[in-house]
Design an enzyme around this catalytic site. Structure first.
Site, PDB file in Angstrom:
ATOM      1  N   HIS A 296       0.822  -1.214   0.000  1.00  0.00           N
ATOM      2  CA  HIS A 296       0.000   0.000   0.000  1.00  0.00           C
ATOM      3  C   HIS A 296       0.854   1.261   0.000  1.00  0.00           C
ATOM      4  O   HIS A 296       2.033   1.222   0.352  1.00  0.00           O
ATOM      5  CB  HIS A 296      -0.921   0.014   1.224  1.00  0.00           C
ATOM      6  CG  HIS A 296      -2.111  -0.888   1.092  1.00  0.00           C
ATOM      7  ND1 HIS A 296      -2.053  -2.218   1.380  1.00  0.00           N
ATOM      8  CD2 HIS A 296      -3.379  -0.643   0.679  1.00  0.00           C
ATOM      9  CE1 HIS A 296      -3.237  -2.773   1.161  1.00  0.00           C
ATOM     10  NE2 HIS A 296      -4.063  -1.837   0.726  1.00  0.00           N
TER      11      HIS A 296
ATOM     12  N   LYS B   9      -0.925   4.930   4.744  1.00  0.00           N
ATOM     13  CA  LYS B   9      -1.870   4.009   5.377  1.00  0.00           C
ATOM     14  C   LYS B   9      -1.577   3.856   6.864  1.00  0.00           C
ATOM     15  O   LYS B   9      -0.410   3.700   7.248  1.00  0.00           O
ATOM     16  CB  LYS B   9      -1.805   2.652   4.667  1.00  0.00           C
ATOM     17  CG  LYS B   9      -2.870   1.688   5.139  1.00  0.00           C
ATOM     18  CD  LYS B   9      -3.092   0.551   4.176  1.00  0.00           C
ATOM     19  CE  LYS B   9      -4.124  -0.422   4.686  1.00  0.00           C
ATOM     20  NZ  LYS B   9      -5.424   0.198   4.967  1.00  0.00           N
TER      21      LYS B   9
HETATM   22  N1  LIG Z   1     -12.849  -0.828   2.005  1.00  0.00           N
HETATM   23  C1  LIG Z   1     -12.116  -0.388   0.980  1.00  0.00           C
HETATM   24  O1  LIG Z   1     -12.259  -0.839  -0.175  1.00  0.00           O
HETATM   25  C2  LIG Z   1     -11.115   0.678   1.228  1.00  0.00           C
HETATM   26  C3  LIG Z   1     -10.901   1.080   2.501  1.00  0.00           C
HETATM   27  N2  LIG Z   1     -10.010   2.062   2.761  1.00  0.00           N
HETATM   28  C4  LIG Z   1      -9.958   2.490   4.143  1.00  0.00           C
HETATM   29  O2  LIG Z   1     -10.715   3.681   4.257  1.00  0.00           O
HETATM   30  C5  LIG Z   1     -10.146   4.517   5.263  1.00  0.00           C
HETATM   31  C6  LIG Z   1      -9.854   5.881   4.670  1.00  0.00           C
HETATM   32  O3  LIG Z   1      -8.848   5.755   3.711  1.00  0.00           O
HETATM   33  P1  LIG Z   1      -8.290   7.022   2.915  1.00  0.00           P
HETATM   34  O4  LIG Z   1      -9.403   7.741   2.280  1.00  0.00           O
HETATM   35  O5  LIG Z   1      -7.162   6.538   2.102  1.00  0.00           O
HETATM   36  O6  LIG Z   1      -7.724   7.890   4.129  1.00  0.00           O
HETATM   37  P2  LIG Z   1      -7.551   9.485   4.228  1.00  0.00           P
HETATM   38  O7  LIG Z   1      -6.600   9.730   5.334  1.00  0.00           O
HETATM   39  O8  LIG Z   1      -7.268  10.048   2.882  1.00  0.00           O
HETATM   40  O9  LIG Z   1      -9.011   9.971   4.666  1.00  0.00           O
HETATM   41  C7  LIG Z   1      -9.520   9.858   5.961  1.00  0.00           C
HETATM   42  C8  LIG Z   1     -10.351  11.106   6.209  1.00  0.00           C
HETATM   43  O10 LIG Z   1     -10.995  10.977   7.479  1.00  0.00           O
HETATM   44  C9  LIG Z   1     -11.065  12.276   7.996  1.00  0.00           C
HETATM   45  N3  LIG Z   1     -11.323  12.268   9.428  1.00  0.00           N
HETATM   46  C10 LIG Z   1     -10.448  12.103  10.445  1.00  0.00           C
HETATM   47  N4  LIG Z   1     -11.081  12.233  11.620  1.00  0.00           N
HETATM   48  C11 LIG Z   1     -12.384  12.466  11.327  1.00  0.00           C
HETATM   49  C12 LIG Z   1     -13.526  12.706  12.121  1.00  0.00           C
HETATM   50  N5  LIG Z   1     -13.472  12.727  13.452  1.00  0.00           N
HETATM   51  N6  LIG Z   1     -14.696  12.921  11.503  1.00  0.00           N
HETATM   52  C13 LIG Z   1     -14.766  12.921  10.159  1.00  0.00           C
HETATM   53  N7  LIG Z   1     -13.713  12.720   9.347  1.00  0.00           N
HETATM   54  C14 LIG Z   1     -12.538  12.500   9.939  1.00  0.00           C
HETATM   55  C15 LIG Z   1      -9.727  12.909   7.645  1.00  0.00           C
HETATM   56  O11 LIG Z   1      -9.801  14.319   7.698  1.00  0.00           O
HETATM   57  C16 LIG Z   1      -9.517  12.396   6.242  1.00  0.00           C
HETATM   58  O12 LIG Z   1     -10.032  13.311   5.298  1.00  0.00           O
HETATM   59  C17 LIG Z   1      -8.926   3.773   5.783  1.00  0.00           C
HETATM   60  O13 LIG Z   1      -9.280   3.052   6.944  1.00  0.00           O
HETATM   61  C18 LIG Z   1      -8.581   2.810   4.661  1.00  0.00           C
HETATM   62  O14 LIG Z   1      -7.916   1.660   5.105  1.00  0.00           O
HETATM   63  C19 LIG Z   1      -9.310   2.688   1.779  1.00  0.00           C
HETATM   64  C20 LIG Z   1      -9.453   2.299   0.484  1.00  0.00           C
HETATM   65  C21 LIG Z   1     -10.377   1.248   0.103  1.00  0.00           C
HETATM   66  O1  LIG Z   2      -5.884   2.165   2.936  1.00  0.00           O
HETATM   67  C1  LIG Z   2      -6.075   1.778   1.763  1.00  0.00           C
HETATM   68  O2  LIG Z   2      -5.684   2.427   0.792  1.00  0.00           O
HETATM   69  C2  LIG Z   2      -6.821   0.539   1.547  1.00  0.00           C
HETATM   70  N1  LIG Z   2      -7.348  -0.053   2.565  1.00  0.00           N
HETATM   71  C3  LIG Z   2      -8.120  -1.253   2.541  1.00  0.00           C
HETATM   72  C4  LIG Z   2      -7.409  -2.332   3.312  1.00  0.00           C
HETATM   73  O3  LIG Z   2      -6.872  -2.057   4.402  1.00  0.00           O
HETATM   74  O4  LIG Z   2      -7.419  -3.478   2.876  1.00  0.00           O
HETATM   75  C5  LIG Z   2      -8.547  -1.652   1.164  1.00  0.00           C
HETATM   76  C6  LIG Z   2      -7.541  -1.373   0.093  1.00  0.00           C
HETATM   77  O5  LIG Z   2      -6.526  -2.310   0.212  1.00  0.00           O
HETATM   78  C7  LIG Z   2      -7.020   0.041   0.167  1.00  0.00           C
END
Ligand SMILES: NC(=O)C1=CN([C@@H]2O[C@H](COP(=O)(O)OP(=O)(O)OC[C@H]3O[C@@H](n4cnc5c(N)ncnc54)[C@H](O)[C@@H]3O)[C@@H](O)[C@H]2O)C=CC1
Ligand SMILES: O=C(O)C1=N[C@H](C(=O)O)C[C@H](O)C1
Length: 265
Positions: free
Chosen positions: A154, A158
């Site tokens: 990743h 992350k």
């Molecule tokens: N299930 C999936 O397919 C995927 C899951 N993820 C997960 O999604 C999550 C977010 O990933 P990203 O967007 O890459 O992270 P990021 O760091 O770009 O975004 C997280 C956002 O949450 C906000 N945040 C922090 N505290 C907050 C609060 N109290 N209230 C509201 N917003 C708040 C931050 O300001 C930031 O904009 C991670 O846990 C990641 O592992 C990421 C990509 C795909």
């Molecule tokens: O943080 C990410 O970017 C992602 N998080 C998810 C994970 O923890 O598996 C999904 C994807 O891999 C991207």
């Protein structure tokens, strides 16, 4: 089709931005509001580079009381995601959680809360259809290859390791594979962590580098052969068809579903 009212938590994040676009572009979705940790009361278009006029709330309870959404999409951090999911269930709002980094105990607690509330909830460690297939194919392969290591790769921003996907893959493989220790019985790490994390004997290696998005290779080994099953997400748009499916499906559920593989054939 009935319109589904949605609140997104974490709208200015990498995933949140794509989710805002998805909701705004989907005819039967409406963006009732967004939850952020700053910019209370402002429109998204005033706070950042968005076309959306959705109002930003910093207080989740105020957001739910005023906007009365059907679904919360949470894309925040492991710590905040847990709090949001619990609050959503408390307010009768169906959570679709993409946030990763939840422990087994967290999942159990959320499952119980969902059951008590009698509404649907989805926790999806990966929304990309290709990643779901990679996990399913790995589970199939594990019936024939009991030696397997997981390499998840990743971007370097992350927070959680291993990734939700890496952990889910290990869990799915463990369902069909008897726990066993791999490698030489006397192997020793001369540098701590060299063999990665260990989930019931499956080693999980987490790589973090700038330039990467989300990638995973599941590597099986047998007599004179190896099998690699790999998935790559090159952008966050790759996750959005899964988010759309989850929002639609969560409206029909009355239990917690952990993993998109449980919603597709
Ligand atoms: N299930 C999936 O397919 C995927 C899951 N993820 C997960 O999604 C999550 C977010 O990933 P990203 O967007 O890459 O992270 P990021 O760091 O770009 O975004 C997280 C956002 O949450 C906000 N945040 C922090 N505290 C907050 C609060 N109290 N209230 C509201 N917003 C708040 C931050 O300001 C930031 O904009 C991670 O846990 C990641 O592992 C990421 C990509 C795909
Ligand atoms: O943080 C990410 O970017 C992602 N998080 C998810 C994970 O923890 O598996 C999904 C994807 O891999 C991207």
């Amino acid at each position: 089709m009935e319109t589904i009212k949605i609140v997104i938590a974490g709208p200015r994040g990498r995933m949140g931005r794509e989710a805002v676009k998805l909701v705004e572009e989907t005819a039967h979705f409406s963006l009732a509001g967004v939850i952020d940790h700053k910019y209370e009361g402002q429109k998204l278009s005033e706070a950042d580079d968005f076309n959306s006029d959705a109002i930003i709330y910093t207080d989740i309870e105020k957001c739910f009381s005023e906007t009365k959404p059907d679904v919360l999409i949470d894309l925040t951090t492991p710590e905040i995601g847990k709090i949001h999911t619990k609050k959503a269930l408390e307010y009768g709002v169906r959570p679709v959680v993409g946030t990763t980094g939840f422990s087994e105990a967290d999942l159990k607690e959320l499952e119980e809360l969902t059951e008590n509330r009698g509404i649907g909830a989805i926790i999806a460690p990966n929304f990309a259809i290709g990643a779901i297939l990679m996990m399913k194919f790995s589970q199939m392969a594990a019936k024939y290859f009991s030696d397997v290591e997981i390499l998840e790769m990743h971007h370097d921003q992350k927070l959680d390791a291993p990734s939700g996907t890496g952990l889910k893959t290990a869990e799915m493989i463990s369902m069909v594979r008897e726990a066993k220790e791999q490698g030489h019985p006397n192997e020793e790490e001369t540098l701590k962590g060299a063999r990665g994390a260990n989930y019931q004997g499956i080693h999980v290696h987490s790589i973090r580098l700038p330039g990467l998005v989300a990638h995973q290779e599941v590597l099986f080994g047998g007599d004179g052969q190896t099998l690699s099953i790999r998935h790559d997400s090159f952008n966050r748009a790759s996750f959005m068809s899964g988010v759309k499916l989850c929002v639609e499906q969560v409206m029909k559920l009355d239990v917690l579903v952990y993993g998109l593989e449980n919603l597709i054939d």
